[in-house]
Design an enzyme around this catalytic site. Structure first.
Site, PDB file in Angstrom:
ATOM      1  N   GLU A 147      40.134 -11.776 -22.555  1.00  0.00           N
ATOM      2  CA  GLU A 147      40.973 -12.616 -23.235  1.00  0.00           C
ATOM      3  C   GLU A 147      40.665 -13.888 -24.102  1.00  0.00           C
ATOM      4  O   GLU A 147      40.765 -15.064 -23.549  1.00  0.00           O
ATOM      5  CB  GLU A 147      41.829 -13.323 -21.777  1.00  0.00           C
ATOM      6  CG  GLU A 147      42.696 -12.122 -21.158  1.00  0.00           C
ATOM      7  CD  GLU A 147      43.733 -12.710 -19.900  1.00  0.00           C
ATOM      8  OE1 GLU A 147      43.311 -13.998 -19.659  1.00  0.00           O
ATOM      9  OE2 GLU A 147      44.503 -11.934 -19.827  1.00  0.00           O
ATOM     10  N   GLU A 303      45.889  -5.002 -18.272  1.00  0.00           N
ATOM     11  CA  GLU A 303      46.192  -5.525 -16.760  1.00  0.00           C
ATOM     12  C   GLU A 303      47.453  -5.744 -16.504  1.00  0.00           C
ATOM     13  O   GLU A 303      48.175  -5.886 -17.306  1.00  0.00           O
ATOM     14  CB  GLU A 303      45.435  -7.038 -16.711  1.00  0.00           C
ATOM     15  CG  GLU A 303      44.128  -7.199 -16.760  1.00  0.00           C
ATOM     16  CD  GLU A 303      43.431  -8.547 -16.960  1.00  0.00           C
ATOM     17  OE1 GLU A 303      44.084  -9.575 -16.332  1.00  0.00           O
ATOM     18  OE2 GLU A 303      42.560  -8.736 -17.391  1.00  0.00           O
TER      19      GLU A 303
HETATM   20  C1  GLA Z   1      43.872 -12.814 -16.528  1.00  0.00           C
HETATM   21  C2  GLA Z   1      42.341 -12.205 -16.620  1.00  0.00           C
HETATM   22  C3  GLA Z   1      41.909 -11.687 -15.244  1.00  0.00           C
HETATM   23  C4  GLA Z   1      42.502 -12.428 -14.101  1.00  0.00           C
HETATM   24  C5  GLA Z   1      43.954 -12.243 -14.429  1.00  0.00           C
HETATM   25  C6  GLA Z   1      44.601 -12.843 -13.179  1.00  0.00           C
HETATM   26  O1  GLA Z   1      44.661 -11.654 -17.083  1.00  0.00           O
HETATM   27  O2  GLA Z   1      41.935 -11.409 -17.503  1.00  0.00           O
HETATM   28  O3  GLA Z   1      40.567 -11.897 -15.022  1.00  0.00           O
HETATM   29  O4  GLA Z   1      42.077 -13.620 -14.000  1.00  0.00           O
HETATM   30  O5  GLA Z   1      44.468 -12.889 -15.294  1.00  0.00           O
HETATM   31  O6  GLA Z   1      46.207 -12.411 -13.216  1.00  0.00           O
END
Ligand code: GLA
Ligand code: ZN
Length: 662
Positions: A147, A303
C-alpha cells in the site's frame, strides 16, 4: 494459474517458534480450497535481522511445503515496514513531516522514497529474495511493498522536487507563469527557491500543490521501479503488482499502472451499517471498475476480510452469505482472485482483532471458516470464467488529478464540492440500469465507448476537450455537468468562454456559478416533472442546445439547467446543477437509451447487482443480492446456472452465476 487465485496474506514469520501451527495452517488452507498465499509482506526483520545477514531458509521451507499442498506463493518485498536497525543506523530513511519535523521509528509505510540509503537497502533485500526464489515454481508473482502512500518533506525530497520541476518547465519563467506566482509577490528567481507546500510556508499556490502531488506519484513510482529492477536483476520474471487502496488520492494510480504487469487492490467495504449493504457494495463496485479500467484487464483482489476488520468505526460481523456476495462481486467486476487479509490472526499488536480465515481458536468449524471454504468451492465451480474480460460500453470519468484540483480550488464551495460523492451518485444511477461501466481517468481513450459520463471535469489536460469533441462528432453520447472545463492542468483559468473547448459540443456557454449553503435547494422543472438540486448551480446560456429543464427558483428561475445538443453524429447533455437521485436516474436511463446500450438482463430485481465478463463464445453473468428481498432472474434457453439456485432465484445475501452461450 488455471483457476481463480484463492488465498491471501499469510504471516508465518510471526509463528516461527510454533511448527505445529505452521503445519496446521497448511491443512486448514488446503481444506478451504485455497491455492495461494501472499508471503513476506512485513518480514524484513526476520529476513535480515542484522544488516547484510540474510535468513531466508525458513521462507523457502514454508513456500515449498505450501506448494507440495497445491498452494502457490505471491512473494512480497518487505519494504512496507523497515527493521529497527535500519532506522537506527541510517536516520535519513525516516520521513520528514510537512512542518519539517523528523519522524521517529515506528509504524509502517513511512519511509523517505528518495533516500539513496533506503533505496539501496531495499534493492539488496529484494535482489536476495529474487535470487533465491525467482526460479522456484511455487512463486507465481511479486507483491511490491505494501500500500504505497504518503509524502516526505526532507531536504533530499525537496531537491528531487526541484529537479523534477526543472525537467517539466525548463525555465523558472515558465514555472512562474504556470503557477501565476506574481500573485502576492511570490515570484521565484530560481528553482533553488522552490519549497514543497507546507502549513508553515507556501499553501496558497494551487499550481505548486498540484505539481507536488504529481511529483509524489512519480517519486513513488520511481522507488517502485528500483524494487522492480532489484527483482529483475535477481532473475525474477513473474508478474509484478502493488496493492492499491480504495479511493486513495495520495497517488495518481493511473500514472503508476503502466509500470505494473497486473493491478491489485485491497477492498474493505463497511458492511452492515444503518444504510444497509447496497451502498458499500456500489462504492466498492465502482472501485473494482476503476481498478480494472486502469489496464483494461482482469485484476487481483489482493486483500479483503473474511469477517470484520478492526480499524473501521465499528467492527460489524459479516452476515451469513455476505462473504460469498462480496467475493463474487469482485469476480464479477473483473477480479481473477479472492484474497484475504489474513489467513491466520495474530496474537498481539494492533491487528489481533482483525478477521482471518483462522482465528485464535485455531478451529475449522467456525462460521467464518465454513463460509470461506464455501467461497473456495464456488470459485472452483466457476473457474472457467477466469481470465474473462469486461467490455463496457459506458464509461464514467473519475480523475485523480482533477480530484486534487477540485479539493484545492478556493471557491465556489469551500464547505464541500462533492466530487467523489457526485461520481458515486452517477455510478449508482448507471449500475441501476443493469449495465457494465468502466471507470476511467482523462488519459484513457474514449474510442471503445458509446456513452461517456463526465462529472465536474474542472481541470482539463491531455487535450481532453479535443478528444471529447471527436468522441461526440463520431456518434458518441456525452453527459457533461457543472464545473467542467474551467482550468488547465496547473489550475490556470481558461480565457474566453467555458466549458473550455466544448461550448460548441454542448451548445451552451457558462455565465456564473452559484454555490449553495448546505440545506439550500432549488428545483428543476420541465415536461411536467419537478426535481430538486443543491450544492452548485450554474447559470448557463444555451447557444444551439435545446433546454430540457429550467430552474424553478431564485433570481435565475426560468433559465436553462439541463440541455441537450446534437453535435456531429452524436449528442451532448449538459447538467448545470447538482441534481437529485430521481433526475440522475432519468438522465442516465435516457443517455443509455440514446447510446443504444441494452441492459445485461431484463427487469433486474432491486437490491441485486449484475456484472458480465466475456470469454470465447460465453458471457458470464454475475448477480449478488445486497438488498433485503428475494429476486429472481428469468433464464432463457441459452443460459445455464453455474452456481446458485437453478431456477434463477436469489435470496438476500445470495449470489447467482449464469453462463450465456452467444
Ligand atoms: C491493509 C494492509 C494490511 C492490513 C489490512 C487490514 O490493507 O495492507 O497489511 O493492515 O489493511 O485491513
Ligand atoms: Zn525524503
Amino acid at each position: 494459474m488455471e483457476h481463480f487465485i484463492y488465498g491471501g496474506d499469510y504471516n508465518p514469520d510471526q509463528w516461527l517458534d510454533r511448527p505445529d501451527i505452521l503445519k496446521e495452517d497448511v491443512r486448514l488452507m488446503k481444506n478451504a480450497h485455497m491455492n495461494e498465499a501472499t508471503l513476506g509482506v512485513f518480514a524484513w526483520a526476520v529476513e535480515e535481522p542484522r544488516e547484510g545477514e540474510y535468513h531466508l531458509d525458513w521462507l523457502e521451507e514454508i513456500i515449498d511445503r505450501l506448494y507440495e499442498n497445491g498452494i502457490s506463493t505471491i512473494l512480497a518485498t518487505p519494504s512496507g515496514a523497515r527493521p529497527r536497525w535500519l532506522a537506527e543506523k541510517y536516520p535519513e530513511v525516516l520521513r520528514t513531516l510537512p512542518d519539517g519535523t523528523k519522524a521517529k521509528f515506528g509504524g509502517r509505510h513511512n519511509h523517505c522514497f528518495t533516500s539513496p540509503v533506503y533505496r539501496q537497502k531495499v534493492y539488496e533485500i529484494d535482489r536476495k529474495l529474487a535470487e533465491k526464489f525467482a526460479g522456484n515454481p511455487a512463486v507465481i508473482g511479486w507483491h511490491i511493498s505494501n500500500e504505497f502512500g504518503g509524502e516526505c518533506y526532507c531536504p533530499l525530497c525537496q531537491e528531487a522536487f526541484r529537479q523534477w520541476l526543472k525537467k517539466k518547465y525548463g525555465t523558472i519563467e515558465a514555472l512562474n507563469r504556470a503557477w501565476w506566482s506574481t500573485f502576492w509577490s511570490h515570484t521565484y528567481a530560481d528553482f533553488s527557491e522552490v519549497e514543497a507546500p507546507s502549513p508553515i510556508g507556501e499553501s496558497a499556490t494551487m499550481g505548486l500543490d498540484l505539481d507536488w502531488k504529481r511529483f509524489i506519484t512519480d517519486q513513488t513510482a520511481d522507488f517502485m521501479k528500483v524494487e522492480k529492477k532489484a527483482l529483475k536483476d535477481g532473475g525474477a520474471a513473474q508478474p509484478m503488482t502493488i496493492n492499491m487502496m480504495y479511493d486513495y488520492d495520495g497517488l495518481d494510480y493511473g500514472r503508476m499502472a503502466k509500470d505494473l504487469d497486473i493491478i491489485s487492490w485491497d477492498s474493505y467495504p463497511e458492511w452492515g451499517g444503518p444504510e444497509g449493504n447496497e451502498k458499500p457494495a456500489l462504492g466498492h463496485g465502482r472501485c473494482h471498475d476503476y481498478m480494472r479500467s486502469l489496464k483494461d484487464q482482469p485484476f487481483l483482489l489482493m486483500e479483503s476480510c473474511p469477517s470484520s476488520t478492526n480499524w473501521q468505526e465499528v467492527s460489524r460481523l459479516k452476515a451469513p452469505g455476505l462473504l460469498t456476495c462480496a467475493s463474487l462481486h469482485a469476480i464479477g467486476h473483473g477480479a481473477d482472485s479472492v484474497q484475504y487479509f489474513q489467513i491466520r490472526q495474530s496474537r498481539g499488536s494492533s491487528e489481533k482483532f482483525h478477521g482471518a480465515l483462522i482465528d485464535q481458536t485455531g478451529r475449522d468449524d467456525t462460521r467464518v471458516y465454513k463460509e470461506a471454504a464455501e467461497v473456495g468451492r464456488m470459485l472452483e465451480r466457476i473457474s472457467r470464467a477466469k481470465g474473462a474480460v469486461t467490455r463496457a460500453r459506458a464509461a464514467l470519468v473519475q480523475d485523480t488529478q482533477n480530484r486534487w484540483a477540485i479539493a484545492d480550488t478556493q471557491g465556489p464551495r469551500n464547505c464541500g464540492m462533492g466530487y467523489l460523492e457526485f461520481i458515486q451518485e452517477l455510478y449508482r444511477a448507471l449500475k441501476k440500469q443493469g449495465i457494465d461501466v468502466d471507470v476511467i481517468d482523462q488519459d484513457h481513450g474514449y474510442e471503445p465507448y458509446d456513452l461517456i459520463v463526465l462529472p465536474m471535469l474542472y481541470s482539463v489536460r491531455n487535450e481532453n476537450d479535443r478528444r471529447l469533441k471527436a468522441f461526440v462528432e463520431n456518434g458518441g453520447v456525452l453527459v457533461g455537468t457543472y464545473f467542467t472545463g474551467v482550468v488547465d492542468e496547473t489550475d490556470l483559468c481558461f480565457e474566453g468562454d467555458t466549458p473550455h473547448g466544448l461550448t460548441d459540443v454542448f451548445g451552451i456557454r457558462r455565465l456564473e456559478i452559484d454555490g449553495l449553503y448546505d440545506g439550500q435547494k432549488n428545483t428543476l422543472t420541465g415536461n411536467g416533472k419537478t426535481y430538486s438540486c443543491d450544492r452548485l448551480c450554474e447559470r448557463i446560456a444555451p447557444e444551439g442546445a435545446e433546454t430540457l429543464l429550467t430552474y424553478g427558483e431564485d433570481f435565475y428561475a426560468g433559465e436553462s439547467a439541463l440541455t441537450v445538443h446534437a453535435f456531429g453524429k452524436g449528442k451532448a447533455y449538459y447538467l448545470a446543477a447538482h441534481a437529485d437521485e430521481a433526475l440522475l436516474s432519468d438522465l442516465m436511463r435516457r443517455a443509455i437509451f440514446d447510446a443504444g446500450i441494452g441492459p445485461l438482463v431484463q427487469d433486474l430485481p432491486s437490491g441485486v447487482e449484475v456484472q458480465s465478463r466475456l470469454k470465447g463464445d460465453s458471457t458470464y453473468l454475475f448477480f449478488e443480492n445486497f438488498g433485503t428481498e428475494e429476486g429472481k432472474i428469468s433464464l432463457s434457453k441459452n443460459e445455464s446456472v453455474l452456481y446458485g439456485e437453478q431456477d434463477g432465484s436469489i435470496p438476500p445475501c445470495h449470489v447467482l452465476v449464469v453462463e450465456r452461450k452467444n
